[in-house]
Design a protein around this motif. Structure first.
Motif, PDB file in Angstrom:
ATOM      1  N   GLY A  54       0.788  -1.223   0.000  1.00  0.00           N
ATOM      2  CA  GLY A  54       0.000   0.000   0.000  1.00  0.00           C
ATOM      3  C   GLY A  54       0.818   1.270   0.000  1.00  0.00           C
ATOM      4  O   GLY A  54       0.394   2.293  -0.532  1.00  0.00           O
ATOM      5  N   LEU A  55       1.988   1.223   0.625  1.00  0.00           N
ATOM      6  CA  LEU A  55       2.882   2.387   0.630  1.00  0.00           C
ATOM      7  C   LEU A  55       4.152   2.077  -0.148  1.00  0.00           C
ATOM      8  O   LEU A  55       5.228   2.607   0.138  1.00  0.00           O
ATOM      9  N   GLY A  56       4.015   1.212  -1.163  1.00  0.00           N
ATOM     10  CA  GLY A  56       5.147   0.907  -2.031  1.00  0.00           C
ATOM     11  C   GLY A  56       5.627   2.152  -2.751  1.00  0.00           C
ATOM     12  O   GLY A  56       6.823   2.317  -3.012  1.00  0.00           O
ATOM     13  N   ALA A  72      15.158   2.878  -6.884  1.00  0.00           N
ATOM     14  CA  ALA A  72      15.664   2.164  -5.713  1.00  0.00           C
ATOM     15  C   ALA A  72      15.491   3.002  -4.453  1.00  0.00           C
ATOM     16  O   ALA A  72      15.806   4.200  -4.434  1.00  0.00           O
ATOM     17  N   HIS A  73      14.961   2.362  -3.415  1.00  0.00           N
ATOM     18  CA  HIS A  73      14.708   3.059  -2.152  1.00  0.00           C
ATOM     19  C   HIS A  73      15.109   2.123  -1.015  1.00  0.00           C
ATOM     20  O   HIS A  73      14.687   0.965  -0.967  1.00  0.00           O
ATOM     21  N   ALA A  74      15.902   2.629  -0.096  1.00  0.00           N
ATOM     22  CA  ALA A  74      16.469   1.776   0.957  1.00  0.00           C
ATOM     23  C   ALA A  74      15.408   1.154   1.855  1.00  0.00           C
ATOM     24  O   ALA A  74      15.581   0.041   2.356  1.00  0.00           O
ATOM     25  N   ASP A  75      14.292   1.844   2.055  1.00  0.00           N
ATOM     26  CA  ASP A  75      13.288   1.380   3.018  1.00  0.00           C
ATOM     27  C   ASP A  75      12.101   0.664   2.389  1.00  0.00           C
ATOM     28  O   ASP A  75      11.173   0.274   3.108  1.00  0.00           O
ATOM     29  N   ILE A  76      12.091   0.519   1.063  1.00  0.00           N
ATOM     30  CA  ILE A  76      10.926  -0.060   0.390  1.00  0.00           C
ATOM     31  C   ILE A  76      11.360  -1.210  -0.502  1.00  0.00           C
ATOM     32  O   ILE A  76      12.315  -1.087  -1.276  1.00  0.00           O
ATOM     33  N   ASN A  80       7.204  -4.474  -3.653  1.00  0.00           N
ATOM     34  CA  ASN A  80       6.083  -3.670  -3.175  1.00  0.00           C
ATOM     35  C   ASN A  80       5.917  -2.399  -4.003  1.00  0.00           C
ATOM     36  O   ASN A  80       4.802  -1.976  -4.316  1.00  0.00           O
ATOM     37  N   MET A  81       7.037  -1.801  -4.363  1.00  0.00           N
ATOM     38  CA  MET A  81       6.984  -0.593  -5.169  1.00  0.00           C
ATOM     39  C   MET A  81       6.403  -0.894  -6.550  1.00  0.00           C
ATOM     40  O   MET A  81       5.575  -0.139  -7.071  1.00  0.00           O
ATOM     41  N   ALA A  82       6.801  -2.022  -7.136  1.00  0.00           N
ATOM     42  CA  ALA A  82       6.306  -2.397  -8.459  1.00  0.00           C
ATOM     43  C   ALA A  82       4.804  -2.700  -8.426  1.00  0.00           C
ATOM     44  O   ALA A  82       4.063  -2.316  -9.338  1.00  0.00           O
ATOM     45  N   VAL A  83       4.356  -3.374  -7.382  1.00  0.00           N
ATOM     46  CA  VAL A  83       2.930  -3.714  -7.268  1.00  0.00           C
ATOM     47  C   VAL A  83       2.084  -2.452  -7.151  1.00  0.00           C
ATOM     48  O   VAL A  83       1.069  -2.288  -7.842  1.00  0.00           O
ATOM     49  N   GLU A  84       2.493  -1.545  -6.278  1.00  0.00           N
ATOM     50  CA  GLU A  84       1.729  -0.306  -6.090  1.00  0.00           C
ATOM     51  C   GLU A  84       1.764   0.561  -7.346  1.00  0.00           C
ATOM     52  O   GLU A  84       0.740   1.110  -7.767  1.00  0.00           O
ATOM     53  N   SER A 210      -3.736  -4.931   5.956  1.00  0.00           N
ATOM     54  CA  SER A 210      -3.907  -3.482   5.978  1.00  0.00           C
ATOM     55  C   SER A 210      -3.234  -2.777   4.816  1.00  0.00           C
ATOM     56  O   SER A 210      -3.509  -1.614   4.555  1.00  0.00           O
ATOM     57  N   GLY A 211      -2.331  -3.469   4.128  1.00  0.00           N
ATOM     58  CA  GLY A 211      -1.589  -2.846   3.044  1.00  0.00           C
ATOM     59  C   GLY A 211      -0.204  -2.389   3.452  1.00  0.00           C
ATOM     60  O   GLY A 211       0.672  -2.222   2.611  1.00  0.00           O
ATOM     61  N   ASP A 212       0.014  -2.221   4.756  1.00  0.00           N
ATOM     62  CA  ASP A 212       1.332  -1.830   5.258  1.00  0.00           C
ATOM     63  C   ASP A 212       1.326  -1.972   6.777  1.00  0.00           C
ATOM     64  O   ASP A 212       0.283  -1.791   7.423  1.00  0.00           O
ATOM     65  N   GLU A 213       2.484  -2.275   7.333  1.00  0.00           N
ATOM     66  CA  GLU A 213       2.579  -2.451   8.785  1.00  0.00           C
ATOM     67  C   GLU A 213       2.238  -1.175   9.538  1.00  0.00           C
ATOM     68  O   GLU A 213       1.802  -1.225  10.693  1.00  0.00           O
ATOM     69  N   ALA A 214       2.438  -0.017   8.907  1.00  0.00           N
ATOM     70  CA  ALA A 214       2.187   1.260   9.585  1.00  0.00           C
ATOM     71  C   ALA A 214       0.713   1.659   9.546  1.00  0.00           C
ATOM     72  O   ALA A 214       0.317   2.621  10.215  1.00  0.00           O
TER      73      ALA A 214
END
Length: 322
Positions: A54-56, A72-76, A80-84, A210-214
């Motif tokens: 969800g927050l990809g 490229a993102h260190a925290d993602i 997940n980024m590709a799916v979103e 939920s789409g993301d742990e946060a």
């Protein structure tokens, strides 16, 4: 497989000139495409949620703070980024197909104002969904905003189904094909299934995906909301069975009986999936399949209503809308 692609390619290419020089056949094909892409974006939205993507793309309208496309993102996770991002791209497909329907409806002769009005819902809906999607991201997937996002998609799907149904019939005054009480029973299914979808959204917003742990969750007891959802299912299935029985004993048109039987079959299959996913602790695949089933239930419900009356053949009606 190659043979199927060879057969499908000419039909797909024939749709392109049909946008500017539409015929009833090309209009119906574009309408069917609109239904398909709306189902697709609902299902891919579920994939985003069950894969925790969800927050990809953590910002909006960009995917990241400095890029509209995934980088490229260190925290993602790249997955997940590709799916979103893929789900965001599908919005453009919905928009393109919606615009094709709108142009076709405006170019059709004789023009049908009802089709033009219905066709406008798709591009306007995509714009509204894009703005609301930004709110979903900015609220960190708050279950209220996510739920509204899904229900807006369900509304767009309903408009697409109505557009498809109206593109297959004329514009004459409605002529009942069944007893008024049966027609009322069929119409009662629409708000009942709508309530079922809302109840399902509440269950989803309370459950683990939920789409993301946060992301936050509704503060409901999952077992309680699941039971309420199941109770609404019983009501919907009961109404559908009653409608099917009434259509059978009154020897209603075959199309209406088949539509009601199809709806009942889809509901039963959806119910089985729902119970299995509940007792297996909501595995991601079954959750996605259940979302797909919800779109089929909605489509089949709306389809039943249109088989209970006739408005003549396409092209034989007056120009004015009802």
């Amino acid at each position: 497989m190659n043979q199927l692609l060879d057969q499908a390619r000419p039909r797909a290419l024939s749709l392109l000139p049909g946008v500017w020089s539409p015929t009833p056949v090309t209009m119906r094909r574009w309408a069917l495409a609109t239904v398909a892409v709306n189902v697709g974006i609902v299902v891919t939205g579920a994939v985003v949620r069950v894969t925790g993507s969800g927050l990809g793309c953590p910002t909006w309208p960009r995917c990241t703070a400095d890029s509209f496309v995934p980088v490229a993102h260190a925290d993602i996770s790249p997955l997940n980024m590709a799916v979103e991002f893929g789900n965001r791209l599908l919005s453009f497909v919905v928009l393109i197909v919606g615009l094709a329907c709108l142009i076709s409806a405006m170019r059709l002769r004789p023009r049908r104002r009802d089709l033009v009005t219905l066709a406008w819902i798709q591009p306007v809906g995509v714009a509204a969904q894009a703005l609301w999607g930004g709110l979903v991201v900015r609220t960190m997937l708050n279950p209220v905003t996510v739920s509204v996002h899904f229900l807006l998609s369900i509304g767009m799907l309903a408009a697409a189904v109505v557009f498809l149904a109206r593109s297959q019939e004329g514009n004459a005054a409605p002529e009942p094909l069944v007893h008024p009480a049966i027609r009322t029973l069929g119409l009662a299914l629409v708000p009942s299934v709508a309530l079922l979808l809302v109840a399902g959204v509440v269950v989803t917003g309370t459950g683990p995906h939920s789409g993301d742990e946060a992301a936050s969750r509704f503060a409901f007891d999952i077992e309680t909301v699941a039971r309420i959802h199941a109770d609404v299912v019983y009501v919907v299935v009961g109404l559908t069975f009653a409608l099917l029985f009434a259509l059978h004993v009154t020897k209603a048109p075959v199309a209406a009986r088949r539509a009601a039987l199809t709806l009942l079959g889809v509901e039963l299959a959806q119910g089985i999936i729902g119970y299995v996913q509940y007792f297996l602790a909501l595995p991601a695949f079954l959750v996605g399949l259940h979302v797909f089933g919800s779109t089929l239930v909605w489509i089949c419900t709306l389809r039943v209503v249109f088989t209970l009356r006739s408005r003549g053949a396409f092209g034989t009606e007056a120009l004015a809308s009802p």
